[in-house]
Each structure stands twice: as C-alpha cells, then as structure tokens.
Write a protein that holds these residues in place. Sequence first.
Motif, short mmCIF file in Angstrom:
data_model
loop_
_atom_site.label_atom_id
_atom_site.label_comp_id
_atom_site.label_asym_id
_atom_site.label_seq_id
_atom_site.Cartn_x
_atom_site.Cartn_y
_atom_site.Cartn_z
N UNK A 45 0.35 -0.97 0.21
CA UNK A 45 -0.19 -0.17 0.13
C UNK A 45 0.96 1.35 -0.24
N UNK A 46 1.72 1.56 1.10
CA UNK A 46 3.01 2.04 1.05
C UNK A 46 3.35 2.75 -0.96
N UNK A 47 4.13 1.49 -1.67
CA UNK A 47 4.57 1.33 -2.71
C UNK A 47 3.64 1.91 -4.21
N UNK A 48 2.70 1.10 -3.43
CA UNK A 48 1.24 0.79 -4.83
C UNK A 48 1.06 2.72 -5.49
N UNK A 208 15.70 -2.81 -10.94
CA UNK A 208 14.46 -2.70 -11.13
C UNK A 208 14.31 -4.29 -9.77
N UNK A 209 14.92 -5.24 -9.61
CA UNK A 209 15.00 -6.11 -8.88
C UNK A 209 15.04 -5.82 -7.10
N UNK A 210 16.65 -5.47 -7.21
CA UNK A 210 17.11 -5.28 -5.32
C UNK A 210 16.61 -4.05 -5.40
N UNK A 211 16.41 -2.66 -6.24
CA UNK A 211 15.84 -1.97 -5.47
C UNK A 211 14.35 -1.81 -5.14
N UNK A 214 15.45 -3.31 -1.63
CA UNK A 214 15.61 -2.58 -0.88
C UNK A 214 14.54 -1.25 -0.20
N UNK A 215 13.79 -1.20 -0.99
CA UNK A 215 12.30 -0.09 -1.32
C UNK A 215 10.92 -0.77 0.24
N UNK A 216 10.75 -2.23 -0.23
CA UNK A 216 10.26 -3.39 0.69
C UNK A 216 11.28 -2.93 2.34
#
Length: 295
Positions: A45-48, A208-211, A214-216
């Motif tokens: 919900x934070x990212x999407x 994209x994968x590591x980012x 990291x964000x998660x």
Amino acid sequence: MPRTAPEVHTDLVLEPRDVRFDWSALPLHWIPDEPFATHTVNVLHLLLPEGERWFVEVFKEALPLVRDEQLREEVLGFIGQESIHAEAHQEVLDHLLAQGLDPRPYVRQIAWLFQRVLGPKPRLTARRRRENVIERVAFVAAIEHFTAFLGNWALNSPGLDRAGADATMLDLLRWHGAEEVEHRSVAFDLLVHLDPGYLRRVRGMLLGGPLLVHLWVRGVRFLLAADPTLDGRIRPSWQEAWQVSRRGLLPDPVQSLRSGLRYLRRGYHPTQEGSSAQALGYLATSPAARAAAAH
Ligand SMILES: [Fe+2]
Ligand SMILES: [Fe+2]
C-alpha cells in the motif's frame, strides 16, 4: 519493428474492472496477532499508489511508439487496470492514517523517487527521450514480473485464510493479484516490441530487483516503527521473514529470488508463470468486483 516474443495471447482483452471495498472494519493488524506479516504485506500500500501511477505515465509516454494494434489495445487496458489498482491501495493508506499510523513520510520519499528521479525528462533530445522511455519500460517490465509473482502467490496462499486474515484485505490482494497475473505479459511484450535486445531486459531487472527489495525492507522498518500499538518493539529480520513465510503468511524469500533469476533466462516469457484461467476464475467471483457491479 517485429515482435519477437511468442504470440501466445493474441485474444487478450484487458478490462479495467471497477471495485468497491469497505475498509471501515479493517483492524490495524489484519492478520490477527501477526504485526510483522501484516506490515510486510502493507508495504504494497505504501509503494503501489505512486508506483502504479508512474507505470501509467510511462505507458502513456510509450503509446505513440507502439506500431501493433493488438499491443496498443493491451497497453490501454493495462493503463486502465493500473489506475484502478493505485486508487484501491490509496484507500488503505487513508485508512491507516485514520487509525493513527501515518504513512506520509515514507510515501513522500516514494513520490520523489517516481516523480523526480524516474519521471519524464522533457529537456532531452527527441532521440534520447525515446531511449529514456524504453529504459523505463524495461524497469516496469521487471517490476511487473514481481507483481505477477506476488499475485500468483496471493491467489495460492491458504496460510492467510488459516490465519484468519481480514476477508476484505484478502479480496483486495487476490483481485489485484489476479489482474497482475492476467496482464503479466503486457509490459514485457511492450519492451520486446520497442527493443528486442536482451541487455536492456537484464538491466531493467538488475536495477529494478534490488531497488524493490531495498524499498520493501525500508517500508517494513518504517511501518513497524510507525505503528502506534507496537512502541517499536518489533525489529524486522530475515530470520523472522523466513519463519513467517514457512507459515504461509509471506512468499518464501528464496522462491522470490529464484523467480527474479528466471526473468534473466533468454527464453523467458511471462506466460510461463501463473495461470490466466485461475486469475479469471477469481475475478469472476471477487466480492469487491461484484459489489461494484451491483451499484
Ligand atoms: Fe497493479
Ligand atoms: Fe501490473
């Protein structure tokens, strides 16, 4: 420009489905007694909302470059679906705020990332602007691999039902997950249409994968610290994530990593993952989709 990906879904018609969720009864820990699992999923919900609005902007920029009518229709359907997803998750953010968990400091950072760092670059020359759009489509395609992976997991996660997870949140996760499975090929096919080269695809995943990981991780830390009922008592760890995933409340971290690596195979195509039939089956019965249809 030829499309080199297999034409495996030429009859794909993407329909943006309206949905209606009632969050008024959602508990803060919607997986009972599982704040770590609840907040790890809550990172969605934070990212999407910001992330999916950005997908929509990138795809609108890419639309004039599409020379294939079927693909163009799919891109338009994708734009419609992602717009609705973003708003559905935004409603959960608003509910968290009303419950005393303020997500805004983290969301501001995400907005800065998507709008500024990854936003359009109007000052570039036309040629470089085109390159920049395709580069961002590669990024979207890599992230869409994970949204389909997560969607497939959500559709096949009896552990959440066993744990008594809130039915409305489960429906959100499974409705959204089903549409991610349904449209899992669109970003990849668009990328191949604009640039069939392997290098750009790899670059999209390597960035994209590591980012995303990291964000998660940052998002989980943020939510656990911001939860007014926890007083910072729960410290996230990979060991905890592993144990919770063994109970079926989160995807297995190793399976998630393996999934990312599958994207790097030369013969990869998103239709190799997940089941469209299962996704469409869920969408036909989703309570939120039926509630919207009834109004
Ligand atoms: Fe989505
Ligand atoms: Fe998506």
